[in-house]
Design a protein around this motif. Structure first.
Motif, PDB file in Angstrom:
ATOM      1  N   LEU A   1       0.853  -1.174   0.000  1.00 47.42           N
ATOM      2  CA  LEU A   1       0.000   0.000   0.000  1.00 47.42           C
ATOM      3  C   LEU A   1       0.892   1.228   0.000  1.00 47.42           C
ATOM      4  O   LEU A   1       1.730   1.385   0.892  1.00 47.42           O
ATOM      5  CB  LEU A   1      -0.912   0.011   1.227  1.00 47.42           C
ATOM      6  CG  LEU A   1      -1.861  -1.168   1.377  1.00 47.42           C
ATOM      7  CD1 LEU A   1      -2.576  -1.120   2.721  1.00 47.42           C
ATOM      8  CD2 LEU A   1      -2.874  -1.190   0.246  1.00 47.42           C
TER       9      LEU A   1
ATOM     10  N   ALA B   1      -2.864   0.371  -4.140  1.00 46.75           N
ATOM     11  CA  ALA B   1      -2.610  -0.990  -3.676  1.00 46.75           C
ATOM     12  C   ALA B   1      -2.053  -1.837  -4.813  1.00 46.75           C
ATOM     13  O   ALA B   1      -2.483  -1.700  -5.959  1.00 46.75           O
ATOM     14  CB  ALA B   1      -3.890  -1.608  -3.148  1.00 46.75           C
TER      15      ALA B   1
ATOM     16  N   PHE C   1      -7.946  -5.856  -5.604  1.00 42.23           N
ATOM     17  CA  PHE C   1      -8.542  -5.407  -4.347  1.00 42.23           C
ATOM     18  C   PHE C   1     -10.034  -5.142  -4.430  1.00 42.23           C
ATOM     19  O   PHE C   1     -10.620  -4.644  -3.487  1.00 42.23           O
ATOM     20  CB  PHE C   1      -7.816  -4.141  -3.866  1.00 42.23           C
ATOM     21  CG  PHE C   1      -6.466  -4.449  -3.306  1.00 42.23           C
ATOM     22  CD1 PHE C   1      -5.363  -4.523  -4.123  1.00 42.23           C
ATOM     23  CD2 PHE C   1      -6.308  -4.690  -1.958  1.00 42.23           C
ATOM     24  CE1 PHE C   1      -4.116  -4.824  -3.612  1.00 42.23           C
ATOM     25  CE2 PHE C   1      -5.060  -4.984  -1.436  1.00 42.23           C
ATOM     26  CZ  PHE C   1      -3.968  -5.052  -2.265  1.00 42.23           C
TER      27      PHE C   1
ATOM     28  N   TRP D   1     -11.844  -6.436  -1.487  1.00 40.20           N
ATOM     29  CA  TRP D   1     -11.280  -6.142  -0.174  1.00 40.20           C
ATOM     30  C   TRP D   1     -11.796  -4.810   0.362  1.00 40.20           C
ATOM     31  O   TRP D   1     -11.950  -3.845  -0.384  1.00 40.20           O
ATOM     32  CB  TRP D   1      -9.752  -6.091  -0.274  1.00 40.20           C
ATOM     33  CG  TRP D   1      -9.140  -7.450  -0.363  1.00 40.20           C
ATOM     34  CD1 TRP D   1      -9.630  -8.523  -1.041  1.00 40.20           C
ATOM     35  CD2 TRP D   1      -7.930  -7.879   0.260  1.00 40.20           C
ATOM     36  NE1 TRP D   1      -8.789  -9.608  -0.882  1.00 40.20           N
ATOM     37  CE2 TRP D   1      -7.742  -9.241  -0.102  1.00 40.20           C
ATOM     38  CE3 TRP D   1      -6.986  -7.261   1.057  1.00 40.20           C
ATOM     39  CZ2 TRP D   1      -6.651  -9.970   0.337  1.00 40.20           C
ATOM     40  CZ3 TRP D   1      -5.893  -7.991   1.482  1.00 40.20           C
ATOM     41  CH2 TRP D   1      -5.737  -9.329   1.139  1.00 40.20           C
ATOM     42  N   ASP D   2     -12.040  -4.768   1.655  1.00 42.78           N
ATOM     43  CA  ASP D   2     -12.397  -3.527   2.318  1.00 42.78           C
ATOM     44  C   ASP D   2     -11.134  -2.691   2.538  1.00 42.78           C
ATOM     45  O   ASP D   2     -10.056  -3.241   2.757  1.00 42.78           O
ATOM     46  CB  ASP D   2     -13.064  -3.813   3.666  1.00 42.78           C
ATOM     47  CG  ASP D   2     -14.366  -4.579   3.500  1.00 42.78           C
ATOM     48  OD1 ASP D   2     -14.677  -5.399   4.393  1.00 42.78           O
ATOM     49  OD2 ASP D   2     -15.063  -4.360   2.496  1.00 42.78           O
ATOM     50  N   MET D   3     -11.296  -1.367   2.505  1.00 44.94           N
ATOM     51  CA  MET D   3     -10.138  -0.496   2.649  1.00 44.94           C
ATOM     52  C   MET D   3     -10.462   0.653   3.586  1.00 44.94           C
ATOM     53  O   MET D   3     -11.645   0.997   3.760  1.00 44.94           O
ATOM     54  CB  MET D   3      -9.688   0.045   1.286  1.00 44.94           C
ATOM     55  CG  MET D   3      -9.358  -1.037   0.276  1.00 44.94           C
ATOM     56  SD  MET D   3      -8.614  -0.416  -1.237  1.00 44.94           S
ATOM     57  CE  MET D   3      -6.930  -0.093  -0.684  1.00 44.94           C
TER      58      MET D   3
ATOM     59  N   TRP E   1     -15.864  -3.262   0.159  1.00 42.07           N
ATOM     60  CA  TRP E   1     -15.289  -3.701  -1.105  1.00 42.07           C
ATOM     61  C   TRP E   1     -16.092  -3.202  -2.306  1.00 42.07           C
ATOM     62  O   TRP E   1     -15.515  -2.884  -3.352  1.00 42.07           O
ATOM     63  CB  TRP E   1     -15.218  -5.238  -1.127  1.00 42.07           C
ATOM     64  CG  TRP E   1     -16.573  -5.870  -1.017  1.00 42.07           C
ATOM     65  CD1 TRP E   1     -17.265  -6.156   0.119  1.00 42.07           C
ATOM     66  CD2 TRP E   1     -17.401  -6.288  -2.092  1.00 42.07           C
ATOM     67  NE1 TRP E   1     -18.478  -6.710  -0.186  1.00 42.07           N
ATOM     68  CE2 TRP E   1     -18.582  -6.815  -1.533  1.00 42.07           C
ATOM     69  CE3 TRP E   1     -17.263  -6.269  -3.475  1.00 42.07           C
ATOM     70  CZ2 TRP E   1     -19.615  -7.319  -2.318  1.00 42.07           C
ATOM     71  CZ3 TRP E   1     -18.281  -6.768  -4.262  1.00 42.07           C
ATOM     72  CH2 TRP E   1     -19.454  -7.287  -3.677  1.00 42.07           C
TER      73      TRP E   1
ATOM     74  N   ARG F   1     -13.277   5.036  -3.531  1.00 41.99           N
ATOM     75  CA  ARG F   1     -12.329   4.089  -4.122  1.00 41.99           C
ATOM     76  C   ARG F   1     -12.590   3.951  -5.610  1.00 41.99           C
ATOM     77  O   ARG F   1     -13.712   4.150  -6.080  1.00 41.99           O
ATOM     78  CB  ARG F   1     -12.408   2.729  -3.431  1.00 41.99           C
ATOM     79  CG  ARG F   1     -13.704   1.988  -3.607  1.00 41.99           C
ATOM     80  CD  ARG F   1     -13.762   0.774  -2.697  1.00 41.99           C
ATOM     81  NE  ARG F   1     -12.791  -0.249  -3.066  1.00 41.99           N
ATOM     82  CZ  ARG F   1     -12.452  -1.265  -2.271  1.00 41.99           C
ATOM     83  NH1 ARG F   1     -12.987  -1.370  -1.062  1.00 41.99           N
ATOM     84  NH2 ARG F   1     -11.573  -2.155  -2.686  1.00 41.99           N
TER      85      ARG F   1
ATOM     86  N   CYS G   1      -3.005   4.019   5.337  1.00 46.87           N
ATOM     87  CA  CYS G   1      -3.958   3.285   4.516  1.00 46.87           C
ATOM     88  C   CYS G   1      -3.937   1.817   4.934  1.00 46.87           C
ATOM     89  O   CYS G   1      -2.861   1.268   5.222  1.00 46.87           O
ATOM     90  CB  CYS G   1      -3.541   3.435   3.060  1.00 46.87           C
ATOM     91  SG  CYS G   1      -4.491   2.466   1.901  1.00 46.87           S
TER      92      CYS G   1
ATOM     93  N   THR H   1      -5.968  -2.287   4.478  1.00 48.61           N
ATOM     94  CA  THR H   1      -6.866  -3.125   3.704  1.00 48.61           C
ATOM     95  C   THR H   1      -6.886  -4.542   4.256  1.00 48.61           C
ATOM     96  O   THR H   1      -5.948  -4.978   4.939  1.00 48.61           O
ATOM     97  CB  THR H   1      -6.462  -3.155   2.217  1.00 48.61           C
ATOM     98  OG1 THR H   1      -7.487  -3.815   1.467  1.00 48.61           O
ATOM     99  CG2 THR H   1      -5.147  -3.892   2.009  1.00 48.61           C
TER     100      THR H   1
ATOM    101  N   TYR I   1      -7.474  -5.308  10.196  1.00 49.02           N
ATOM    102  CA  TYR I   1      -6.755  -5.107   8.930  1.00 49.02           C
ATOM    103  C   TYR I   1      -5.416  -5.830   8.925  1.00 49.02           C
ATOM    104  O   TYR I   1      -4.607  -5.692   9.836  1.00 49.02           O
ATOM    105  CB  TYR I   1      -6.563  -3.611   8.696  1.00 49.02           C
ATOM    106  CG  TYR I   1      -7.871  -2.895   8.495  1.00 49.02           C
ATOM    107  CD1 TYR I   1      -8.555  -2.353   9.574  1.00 49.02           C
ATOM    108  CD2 TYR I   1      -8.440  -2.791   7.228  1.00 49.02           C
ATOM    109  CE1 TYR I   1      -9.774  -1.725   9.399  1.00 49.02           C
ATOM    110  CE2 TYR I   1      -9.653  -2.152   7.043  1.00 49.02           C
ATOM    111  CZ  TYR I   1     -10.317  -1.621   8.138  1.00 49.02           C
ATOM    112  OH  TYR I   1     -11.530  -0.999   7.939  1.00 49.02           O
TER     113      TYR I   1
END
Length: 125
Positions: A3, A23, A28, A31-33, A52, A71, A95, A97, A112
């Motif tokens: 990241l 990323a 991604f 994936w949650d960020m 996500w 995002r 940051c 993820t 995370y």
């Protein structure tokens, strides 16, 4: 997984900054960020997270109404638009993820798996 956060800097109170986090190492879109921050001498603080799909966001109480997380899955990038900045927003912003998680866990740093190197935001009064 890497990241790379950018966009930090020095800004006067009331100003704006936009942080970006690119990323790499996998796709991604599933994936949650999110973003956390840590000021000198203070504990790590949750700032914002985005699911996500991009359809659900959550914010820390101290930034609600001033910060916006978004995002772009085509670019594997998450953004943090910060408006009406205050001196109390001065911190290193990280940051983060991980793979999909429960909504209730989004604000927890332990949720995370991956953390970026951080970017410094300094707000002068």
């Amino acid at each position: 997984v890497q990241l790379q956060a950018s966009g930090g800097g020095l800004v006067q109170a009331g100003g704006s900054l936009r942080l970006s986090c690119a990323a790499s190492g996998r796709t991604f879109r599933d994936w949650d960020m999110g973003w956390f921050r840590q000021a000198p001498g203070k504990e790590r603080e949750f700032v914002a997270a985005i699911r996500w799909s991009g359809g659900t966001t959550i914010y820390g109480n101290s930034v609600k109404g001033r910060f916006t997380i978004s995002r772009d899955n085509s670019k594997n990038t998450v953004y943090l638009q910060m408006n009406s900045l205050k001196p109390d927003d001065t911190a290193v912003y990280y940051c983060v993820t991980t793979s999909r998680m429960a909504y209730s866990a989004l604000a927890l740093p332990s949720s995370y798996n991956y953390w970026g190197q951080g970017t410094l935001v300094t707000v002068s009064s």
